[in-house]
Scaffold this active site. Structure first.
Site, mmCIF file in Angstrom:
data_model
loop_
_atom_site.group_PDB
_atom_site.id
_atom_site.type_symbol
_atom_site.label_atom_id
_atom_site.label_comp_id
_atom_site.label_asym_id
_atom_site.label_seq_id
_atom_site.Cartn_x
_atom_site.Cartn_y
_atom_site.Cartn_z
ATOM 1 N N LYS A 197 1.178 -1.729 -0.286
ATOM 2 C CA LYS A 197 -0.169 -0.083 -0.461
ATOM 3 C C LYS A 197 1.354 1.322 -0.104
ATOM 4 O O LYS A 197 2.064 1.756 0.749
ATOM 5 C CB LYS A 197 -0.843 -0.104 1.152
ATOM 6 C CG LYS A 197 -2.178 -1.117 0.512
ATOM 7 C CD LYS A 197 -2.857 -1.188 2.217
ATOM 8 C CE LYS A 197 -4.285 -1.827 2.234
ATOM 9 N NZ LYS A 197 -5.477 -1.661 3.711
ATOM 10 N N GLY A 354 10.406 -6.635 8.226
ATOM 11 C CA GLY A 354 10.165 -8.018 7.928
ATOM 12 C C GLY A 354 10.457 -8.594 6.896
ATOM 13 O O GLY A 354 11.077 -9.708 6.821
ATOM 14 N N GLY A 377 9.826 -1.571 12.063
ATOM 15 C CA GLY A 377 9.095 -0.282 12.015
ATOM 16 C C GLY A 377 10.886 1.197 12.105
ATOM 17 O O GLY A 377 9.741 2.374 11.953
HETATM 18 C C1 3PG Z 1 9.120 -4.828 17.115
HETATM 19 O O1 3PG Z 1 9.270 -5.760 17.201
HETATM 20 O O2 3PG Z 1 9.680 -4.297 15.688
HETATM 21 C C2 3PG Z 1 9.864 -4.590 18.059
HETATM 22 O O3 3PG Z 1 9.929 -5.098 19.567
HETATM 23 C C3 3PG Z 1 8.720 -3.242 18.642
HETATM 24 O O4 3PG Z 1 7.800 -3.652 18.691
HETATM 25 P P1 3PG Z 1 6.642 -2.808 18.940
HETATM 26 O O5 3PG Z 1 6.290 -3.153 17.086
HETATM 27 O O6 3PG Z 1 5.386 -3.881 20.082
HETATM 28 O O7 3PG Z 1 6.714 -2.175 19.754
HETATM 29 MG MG MG Z 2 6.184 -3.706 15.362
#
Ligand code: 3PG
Ligand code: MG
Length: 396
Positions: A197, A354, A377
């Site tokens: 997206k 990821g 993120g």
């Molecule tokens: C992740 O797995 O991206 C980090 O550990 C951050 O985790 P969160 O998105 O739950 O803050």
């Molecule tokens: Mg995350």
């Protein structure tokens, strides 16, 4: 660099509160990918070698401010001990008496692991009282959790203001790799951005077009750009309401001298499923009842040419529906070419996210990339040009 590294802080005889990201995937009580745990080893070893006592602070999952049994870091004690080759002493809370007892029980060379910081509501609220409770346990704060640095939490941000602080080795490696890719890179720079997206990556695209020389857009988001340019995409995943945004990004790229590369040919199928009958067509030739699931060979050839002309590559997101066979072909081919050029010393290649890392692993290309970020993120927010609170707090 404005942040301190482990080299800049005294560690001998100190209790070193070390924020790590060991938020690893588990299945049936077993860790399915220990990469994040393995990556903290250099920091842990460095602290121990210099006479510091390592106390690991970490979150695990999203327990939302209260203890949740499945999200106890107690489940990771064996995995951490195995990855580090050290005895791990677990403390059942990240503050107070249980934490102090675990630290007292640890011998030289042992690693203390404290319970999930997110069991306290104050963690995500960046509550000064929780940060003070953690700070009271130690002498120095080391943040090695780049992948959690986009969170302004007590253990990532607040704590850094309360103790002498430094970036750990993994944090340092991440920051240096990102600086080499987007901060002061060798030019020309190409960014590959894919994924489903446009709406989730507007900030990313808007920032990148002002920073890179070439932007290769793939995946479902390329369809949105094609729609914006008046190209028929049949039943493809596309955000028709984002067409104006796509045109704005195209305009911004033009003004900044960034060349956007969209697919010139496409792989289409009638169904979104593995092994669906597919054909390669020129872009614009997508039948009304078909969907675009990958970029075609001419597009891949064009991407190869861009890679060959560039010195730096930054990659986030697959070029096609790589999760279903055979629609990962363009992603895999481009990943292997980037790996080859990197091996030859012709390209600095950095990737994160990821899906991206999974695709590069599937292509057998990850090993050859210059740097693969452990972050999802945080990598994205950094590419968006946003401030990462966990990093900023290390600046003093
Ligand atoms: C992740 O797995 O991206 C980090 O550990 C951050 O985790 P969160 O998105 O739950 O803050
Ligand atoms: Mg995350």
């Amino acid at each position: 660099m404005a942040w301190k590294s482990l080299d800049d802080v005294a560690l001998a005889g100190k209790v070193v509160l070390t924020r790590v990201d060991i938020n690893v995937p588990m299945d049936g009580g077993k860790v399915t990918d220990a990469t994040r745990i393995e990556k903290i080893a250099p920091t842990v070893e460095d602290i121990i070698a210099r006479g510091g006592q390592v106390v690991l602070l970490a979150h695990f999952g999203r327990p939302k401010g209260k203890p949740v049994a499945e999200m106890s870091l107690g489940h990771l004690v064996d995995a951490v001990a195995q990855a580090l080759g050290r005895r791990v002493v677990f403390g059942s809370d990240c503050i107070g008496a249980p934490a102090r007892a675990a630290i007292a029980a640890a011998g030289p060379g042992d690693v203390v692991l404290l319970e999930n910081t997110r069991f306290h509501a104050g963690e995500e609220q960046n509550d000064p009282a929780l940060a003070a409770g953690m700070a009271a346990l130690g002498d120095v704060f080391v943040n090695d959790a780049f992948s959690a640095a986009h969170r302004a939490h007590a253990s990532t941000e607040g704590l850094a203001h309360l103790l002498p602080s430094a970036a750990g080795r993994l944090m340092e490696a991440e920051l240096k790799a990102l600086e080499a890719a987007l901060g002061s890179p060798e030019r020309p720079v190409v960014a590959v951005v894919g994924g489903a997206k446009v709406s989730t990556k507007i900030d990313l695209l808007g920032n990148l077009v002002t920073k890179v020389d070439h932007l290769v857009i793939g995946g479902g988001m390329a369809n949105t750009f094609l729609v914006a340019k008046g190209v028929e995409v049949g039943t493809s995943l596309a955000e028709r309401d984002m067409a104006a945004t796509a045109l704005e990004i195209i305009g911004k790229a033009k003004a900044a001298g960034c060349t956007i590369h969209l697919p010139v040919d496409i792989v289409v199928a009638r169904a979104f499923k593995a092994g669906a009958a597919s054909e390669v067509l020129a872009v614009g030739g997508c039948p009304a009842d078909a969907m675009i699931l990958d970029a075609g060979p001419a597009t891949v050839a064009a991407i190869f040419a861009v890679f060959a002309a560039c010195k730096t590559l930054i990659w986030n997101g697959p070029l096609g529906a790589f999760e279903i066979e055979p629609f990962g072909a363009a992603t895999i081919a481009a990943a292997r070419e980037a790996a080859r050029l990197t091996r030859e010393g012709a390209l600095v290649s950095v990737a994160g996210g990821g899906d991206t890392v999974a695709a590069l692993n599937q292509a057998g290309a990850a090993e050859d990339f210059t740097f693969i970020s452990t972050a999802g993120g945080a990598f994205l927010e950094w590419m968006e040009g946003k401030d990462l609170p966990g990093v900023s707090a290390l600046m003093g």
